[in-house]
Write an enzyme that holds these catalytic residues in place. Structure first.
Site, mmCIF file in Angstrom:
data_model
loop_
_atom_site.group_PDB
_atom_site.id
_atom_site.type_symbol
_atom_site.label_atom_id
_atom_site.label_comp_id
_atom_site.label_asym_id
_atom_site.label_seq_id
_atom_site.Cartn_x
_atom_site.Cartn_y
_atom_site.Cartn_z
ATOM 1 N N SER A 95 43.771 30.745 32.007
ATOM 2 C CA SER A 95 44.717 31.221 33.039
ATOM 3 C C SER A 95 46.070 30.614 32.719
ATOM 4 C CB SER A 95 44.278 30.747 34.426
ATOM 5 O OG SER A 95 42.969 31.134 34.705
ATOM 6 N N LYS A 170 45.500 37.399 37.682
ATOM 7 C CA LYS A 170 44.916 36.082 37.997
ATOM 8 C C LYS A 170 45.828 35.292 38.940
ATOM 9 C CE LYS A 170 42.340 32.359 37.632
ATOM 10 N NZ LYS A 170 40.982 32.205 38.126
ATOM 11 N N LYS A 238 48.670 24.036 38.692
ATOM 12 C CA LYS A 238 49.171 24.725 37.494
ATOM 13 C C LYS A 238 49.330 26.224 37.748
ATOM 14 C CE LYS A 238 46.065 26.162 34.942
ATOM 15 N NZ LYS A 238 45.274 27.356 34.676
#
Ligand code: NAD
Length: 294
Positions: A95, A170, A238
Site C-alpha cells: 500500500s 486502497k 502511513k
C-alpha cells in the site's frame, strides 16, 4: 513460471507460502533472514538480493511497507530492475502513494517491463486464508497474464483503472476504515459515560444500519482491551499520510482523515504505534478518564 517474491513480513510470508502450495516456483528475498529461511523451508529458492529475486522470474511480487521501500527494492542498488528481463511483470502489492506507483511503473516500462499496483485489504488472517480483496491498477491485458496468480491470494480481484488506481482505491479503503474505528471508539465511550454498557450497545446495534465489518472486528477488541495487531497504528499513519498528501495535490478536502490522523499521532507519541488500530479508543478513554472494557 517463476515468481520473484520480495518482502516476507506479516502479509508477504503467508502469501508466498500460498503460492508455493499452489505449485508456483518462488525465488524470495527479504532483509530479515529468519523470514527467508521459513519460506525456503516451505519450498522456495533463496535469492541473495532483490536483483537476484528478479533474475529468471516471469513475474515479480513486492509486499513492502511504503513508497520509499518499493523504490529502493525496485529502482535502488541491486534492485529488482537490475535483474528484470524485458516482458517481466512487476505486481506491487504494497500500500503506497499512487504517485509513486506511476513513477516506478515509468522506470519499469523503460526496460521493457510491465507493472500493476495491486494493494490488498483483509489483513493477516485473509493473507493466510488466501481470501484478500485485491484492488488493481494497470492494463487489463497485463492483469490477464497474472490473474491466476492473484486468484491464489485473493477472494476478489478488481481492476479499478490505470496504474496507481489500485493504491487510490486502497487510500479510500483506509479513510473509511480509520473514520469508522474512531466512530466506534467515540460511541462506546459516550455510552459508558452515560451508564450503558458498551457490550449492550454493540449487541443492540450490530444488525442495524451502524453494523459493519469494522464494528464486528474492532468493538470486541476495544471491549477486551486486546490491541495485538492486526493492522498497526504506524502503518495506518502511513496510509493516512499518503491520503493527505494526494488530497493536497488534487485539492480534495479530507477533514475526517485529518482529525483521525491527529488522534493516531497522539497514540504514537504515547507509545502505542505498534498496537492494532482499534487502540484508537484509547484516545477517547484518556480524554474521558474511563474505559470501555467489559
Ligand atoms: P511488514 O513490516 O510486516 O513487512 C514488510 C517486509 O518488507 C519486512 O519483512 C521488511 O524487512 C521487508 N523490506 C523492507 N524494505 C525492503 C527492501 N528494500 N528489500 C527487501 N525487503 C524489504 O509489513 P506488512 O504488515 O507485511 O505490510 C506490507 C504492506 O501491506 C504494507 O504496505 C501494508 O500497509 C500493507 N497491508 C498490511 C496489512 C496488515 O494487516 N498487516 C493489511 C493490508 C495491507
Amino acid at each position: 513460471m517463476q515468481i520473484g517474491f520480495i518482502g516476507l513480513g506479516i502479509m508477504g510470508k503467508p502469501m508466498a507460502k500460498n503460492l508455493l502450495k499452489a505449485g508456483y516456483a518462488l525465488k524470495v528475498y527479504d532483509f530479515v533472514t529468519d523470514a527467508v529461511d521459513e519460506v525456503v523451508q516451505a519450498g522456495a529458492q533463496r535469492a541473495e538480493s532483490n536483483a537476484d529475486a528478479a533474475r529468471g522470474s516471469d513475474v515479480i511480487i513486492t509486499m513492502l511497507p511504503n513508497s520509499p521501500h518499493v523504490k529502493a527494492a525496485v529502482l535502488g542498488e541491486a534492485g529488482a530492475l537490475e535483474g528484470m528481463a524485458p516482458g517481466t511483470i512487476l505486481v506491487d502489492m504494497s500500500s503506497i502513494n499512487p504517485v509513486a506507483s506511476k513513477e516506478v511503473c515509468a522506470e519499469v516500462e523503460k526496460v521493457g517491463g510491465f507493472m500493476l499496483d495491486a494493494p490488498v485489504s483483509g489483513g493477516e488472517p485473509k493473507a493466510i486464508d488466501g481470501t484478500l480483496a485485491i484492488m488493481v491498477g494497470g492494463k487489463q491485458e497485463v492483469l490477464d497474464k497474472v490473474n491466476d496468480i492473484l486468484q491464489v491470494l485473493g477472494a476478489s480481484v478488481t481492476l479499478c483503472g490505470d496504474i496507481g488506481s489500485g493504491n487510490t482505491t486502497k487510500l479510500a479503503n483506509q479513510i473509511i476504515v480509520a473514520s469508522n474505528i474512531a466512530a466506534v471508539g467515540e460511541a462506546l465511550t459516550l455510552g459508558k459515560m452515560l451508564g450503558v454498557e458498551p457490550e449492550a450497545i454493540y449487541k443492540a446495534i450490530r444488525s442495524g444500519l451502524a453494523g459493519s465489518t469494522v464494528l464486528d472486528a474492532k468493538a470486541p477488541m476495544m471491549m477486551d482491551g486486546d490491541f495485538k495487531p492486526g493492522f498497526r497504528i504506524n502503518l495506518h499513519i502511513k496510509d493516512l499520510a499518503n491520503a493527505i498528501d494526494t488530497g493536497y495535490e488534487v485539492g480534495s478536502p479530507l477533514p475526517l482523515t485529518s482529525t483521525v490522523m491527529g488522534m493516531m499521532q497522539w497514540l504514537k507519541a504515547n507509545g502505542h504505534e505498534m498496537e492494532d488500530h482499534s487502540a484508537l479508543v484509547r484516545y477517547y478513554e484518556y480524554l474521558a478518564k474511563t474505559d470501555v472494557r467489559r
